[in-house]
Design a protein around this motif. Structure first.
Motif, short mmCIF file in Angstrom:
data_model
loop_
_atom_site.label_atom_id
_atom_site.label_comp_id
_atom_site.label_asym_id
_atom_site.label_seq_id
_atom_site.Cartn_x
_atom_site.Cartn_y
_atom_site.Cartn_z
N ALA A 159 79.84 -54.75 54.83
CA ALA A 159 80.31 -54.21 56.10
C ALA A 159 81.76 -53.74 55.98
CB ALA A 159 80.18 -55.27 57.20
N ALA A 160 82.58 -54.53 55.27
CA ALA A 160 83.97 -54.13 55.06
C ALA A 160 84.06 -52.85 54.25
CB ALA A 160 84.73 -55.26 54.35
N ASP A 161 83.17 -52.72 53.24
CA ASP A 161 83.13 -51.47 52.46
C ASP A 161 82.72 -50.29 53.32
OD1 ASP A 161 83.92 -52.62 50.06
OD2 ASP A 161 81.87 -53.19 49.51
N ALA A 162 81.77 -50.54 54.22
CA ALA A 162 81.28 -49.46 55.10
C ALA A 162 82.39 -48.95 56.02
CB ALA A 162 80.11 -49.98 55.94
N PHE A 163 83.33 -49.82 56.37
CA PHE A 163 84.46 -49.41 57.21
C PHE A 163 85.59 -48.81 56.39
CE2 PHE A 163 82.49 -52.25 60.32
CZ PHE A 163 82.61 -51.47 61.48
#
Length: 295
Positions: free
Chosen positions: A195-199
């Motif tokens: 999720a952090a990578d997606a942001f």
């Protein structure tokens, strides 16, 4: 058949020459670089002296109030606060306050150093399986080697005093800090990292804002273990000039002073319980907060 009953070993003269070569090489290294190494650790000595002076010169009601405030802020538990108050009052009443403050200042500096060194190494281990395979055997040796052994090279390099004792204590206490930092970061949920990578988070942002906060309960367990191991080393470090509760215990052992040893031993137990309960309670609160946030 002698070889069957007596293990074959190096020739006595060869073994003696090997030991002599190693000892003379270490002495030569100490003569050549001892002053430079001592100068390198001078800021550490200054920090330790100021920390000890602060703890011993501050009036006892202020120290007690600060400890109780920290205990309440970390635990939110009146029983733990009452236990801390009782322990501190008993230590002061039996005239062990100054030695206790010296011991606490030593533990404080050791813990700060262990955190400053251990967390970055733990972070590096969590990012590299190869590095972890290299460092883990070193940590195993550090944790299993008898604590007395740490004193030998440190004393030969730096002599007798506070700084050699501090270095020996840090070496003895730092492995849990490294291991549990590594473990905590590795246990962070992969979905959260995705999720952090997606942001669009960078590696640094992901580490600071995601991995370290989620790993904090495990890191707190590492700090707890670090403090306990540092306290366990206090009596041994007193052999090379570290002041505090360890020296009266050592004196009691040498002279068979039963009450002196028991009282100072109980004081060490008292501050160990304070550190243990407060840090454990804080770690548990962090864990509960993490569970609430993540459902």
């Amino acid at each position: 058949m002698d070889w069957f009953f007596k293990f074959p070993h190096m020739d006595d003269d060869a073994l003696r020459n090997l030991k002599k070569l190693i000892d003379e090489s270490f002495r030569a290294f100490t003569r050549a670089y001892g002053d430079a190494i001592e100068g390198f650790f001078y800021p550490l000595q200054t920090f330790l002296i100021y920390s000890e002076r602060l703890m011993t010169k501050t009036p006892w009601p202020i120290i007690t109030l600060v400890v109780l405030t920290i205990a309440w802020g970390a635990s939110r538990n009146w029983k733990i606060v009452a236990g801390c108050l009782f322990s501190l009052l008993a230590i002061g009443y039996f005239d062990m306050w100054d030695d206790t403050m010296r011991t606490i200042s030593m533990i404080f500096v050791c813990t700060i150093l262990s955190i400053a060194i251990g967390i970055p190494i733990g972070i590096m281990l969590s990012r590299s399986d190869r590095l972890q395979r290299v460092v883990n055997p070193v940590l195993d040796v550090m944790q299993t080697m008898p604590s007395f052994v740490y004193l030998i090279p440190v004393v030969m390099l730096l002599g007798i005093g506070k700084v050699p004792g501090l270095i020996a204590v840090v070496i003895y206490a730092i492995p849990p800090m490294i291991r549990l930092t590594n473990l905590g970061i590795r246990l962070v949920d992969k979905d959260v990292l995705e999720a952090a990578d997606a942001f669009g988070s960078s590696s640094w942002q992901k580490l600071v804002w995601v991995q370290l906060p989620l790993a904090l309960p495990t890191i707190m367990a590492g700090i707890n273990q670090c403090i306990m191991m540092a306290l366990a080393m206090v009596v041994i470090a007193s052999m090379i000039g570290v002041q505090g509760l360890g020296q009266p215990v050592l004196k009691a052992i040498a002279n068979q002073y039963f009450t002196l040893g028991i009282f100072n031993g109980l004081a060490i137990v008292g501050i160990a319980i304070i550190f243990d309960r407060v840090s454990q309670s804080y770690g548990q609160r962090l864990q509960k907060h993490r569970e609430i946030v993540h459902g």
